[in-house]
Design a protein around this motif. Structure first.
Motif, short mmCIF file in Angstrom:
data_model
loop_
_atom_site.label_atom_id
_atom_site.label_comp_id
_atom_site.label_asym_id
_atom_site.label_seq_id
_atom_site.Cartn_x
_atom_site.Cartn_y
_atom_site.Cartn_z
N ILE A 60 0.83 -1.21 0.00
CA ILE A 60 0.00 0.00 0.00
C ILE A 60 0.86 1.25 0.00
O ILE A 60 0.64 2.19 -0.78
CB ILE A 60 -0.95 0.00 1.21
CG1 ILE A 60 -1.97 -1.15 1.08
CG2 ILE A 60 -1.68 1.34 1.33
CD1 ILE A 60 -2.72 -1.45 2.35
N PHE A 61 1.89 1.28 0.85
CA PHE A 61 2.78 2.43 0.90
C PHE A 61 3.52 2.60 -0.42
O PHE A 61 3.73 3.73 -0.89
CB PHE A 61 3.80 2.28 2.05
CG PHE A 61 3.22 2.53 3.41
CD1 PHE A 61 2.44 3.64 3.66
CD2 PHE A 61 3.47 1.65 4.45
CE1 PHE A 61 1.91 3.89 4.93
CE2 PHE A 61 2.94 1.87 5.71
CZ PHE A 61 2.16 2.99 5.95
N ASN A 62 3.92 1.50 -1.02
CA ASN A 62 4.62 1.57 -2.31
C ASN A 62 3.73 2.16 -3.39
O ASN A 62 4.16 3.00 -4.19
CB ASN A 62 5.08 0.17 -2.71
CG ASN A 62 6.04 0.20 -3.89
OD1 ASN A 62 7.09 0.80 -3.84
ND2 ASN A 62 5.65 -0.45 -4.97
N ASP A 63 2.45 1.74 -3.40
CA ASP A 63 1.48 2.29 -4.36
C ASP A 63 1.29 3.79 -4.12
O ASP A 63 1.22 4.59 -5.06
CB ASP A 63 0.14 1.55 -4.21
CG ASP A 63 -0.64 1.50 -5.52
OD1 ASP A 63 -0.20 2.14 -6.49
OD2 ASP A 63 -1.67 0.83 -5.56
N TYR A 64 1.19 4.17 -2.85
CA TYR A 64 0.98 5.56 -2.47
C TYR A 64 2.15 6.45 -2.91
O TYR A 64 1.96 7.49 -3.56
CB TYR A 64 0.77 5.65 -0.96
CG TYR A 64 0.76 7.05 -0.41
CD1 TYR A 64 -0.35 7.88 -0.56
CD2 TYR A 64 1.87 7.55 0.28
CE1 TYR A 64 -0.35 9.18 -0.05
CE2 TYR A 64 1.87 8.84 0.79
CZ TYR A 64 0.76 9.65 0.63
OH TYR A 64 0.74 10.92 1.13
#
Length: 308
Positions: free
Chosen positions: A64-68
């Motif tokens: 999720i953080f990588n996508d963000y």
């Protein structure tokens, strides 16, 4: 990209968690349980299950953080052969803050579940977990994230393939068992190869956003050569461990032997397929799915062999 504004619902939240990457976090925990069971012939099953859930939550938070952060940097686009499930924020007009809150909430849930393993394994488990959490955040966040430098493959492999087994075995036994670092080398190499698959396919895209990944430094030809050498090294390393470091015990049975033979055939088929990929942008989706499947198959084979 759709122009319809929508909120982050349950389906999109699961997509952002990227379930196809979960085997990379589950296999190290399965492996840890197999190591403990092989040595002690017993296992705290509830603790083991909680460790599996924690690993899934931490992997989901990382995804999720990588996508963000990829959205903030403009790293991904629909022209880069990125699948919708791998770039939810690119293909869906969702407020980035909602993704950030989802990532934080997922990590908090993982930390809450971690109380049980810490109580069982002591502060060593906490220390290893915190170190892994720092690397997880540094991997995607910051002006120069780990994912954008030549050590991304090593960092992801060591964090998931070494730190997770070390923390899990410590939690399951209450003892700091350092040899697990050596035992987990095939797991570590497999996870590193997942990252190298992604980075080699993304060379052109990463160049545009001024990343300096290992495949960029090697060039696609050099990266492909090293990649294929590492794939074969991974196979021979795991086979060598199975044959010499963990010889078969008296509990061997024919049904389990057939399971191992079946897994070995599937692994060989997936490996041959992976060796044929050119690792260019169009083949990225298939290459990533196949290397994830190969990690799962080889990890299951290794885990089952340890139990036997």
């Amino acid at each position: 990209m759709t122009n319809v504004h929508q909120r982050l619902n349950f389906k999109l939240s699961i997509q952002m968690s990227a379930p196809h990457t979960w085997p990379a976090s589950v296999i190290p925990v399965l492996f840890s349980g197999a190591i403990v069971f092989r040595q002690t012939h017993t296992l705290n099953w509830w603790l083991w299950i909680s460790l599996i859930l924690i690993s899934i939550l931490m992997q989901s938070a990382a995804n999720i953080f990588n996508d963000y952060f990829d959205l903030l940097r403009g790293t991904d686009s629909t022209e880069d052969f990125v699948e919708p499930d791998d770039a939810v924020l690119v293909y869906n007009k969702i407020p980035p803050q909602q993704a950030l809150f989802l990532g934080i909430g997922t990590m908090v849930a993982a930390l809450a579940l971690s109380i049980y393993p810490i109580m069982e394994g002591g502060f060593l488990v906490l220390g290893i977990g915190l170190l892994g959490g720092v690397v997880l955040l540094a991997y995607s966040a910051g002006t120069t994230p780990i994912s954008s430098i030549p050590f991304g493959e090593v960092a992801s492999g060591v964090t998931m393939g070494t730190f997770i087994p070390l923390a899990c075995v410590t939690a399951l036994t209450g003892k700091f068992y350092l040899p697990v670092v050596l035992d987990s080398l095939p797991i570590t190499l497999g996870i590193s190869l997942m990252m190298m698959t992604n980075n080699t396919c993304d060379i052109e895209k990463d160049l545009r956003v001024q990343r300096s990944t290992l495949p960029i430094l090697l060039g696609r030809t050099g990266a492909r050569k090293l990649y294929r050498v590492l794939l074969l090294t991974w196979l021979f390393l795991l086979g060598g461990y199975a044959a010499f470091r963990f010889p078969v015990q008296d509990s061997w049975t024919w049904p389990l032997l057939l399971c191992c033979i079946f897994l070995a055939i599937l692994c060989g088929t997936a490996l041959i397929k992976q060796l044929k990929f050119d690792l260019n942008p169009p083949c990225r989706p298939k290459a990533m799915k196949n290397i994830a499947a190969l990690n799962g198959l080889l990890g299951l084979f290794y885990t089952l062999w340890l139990v036997l």
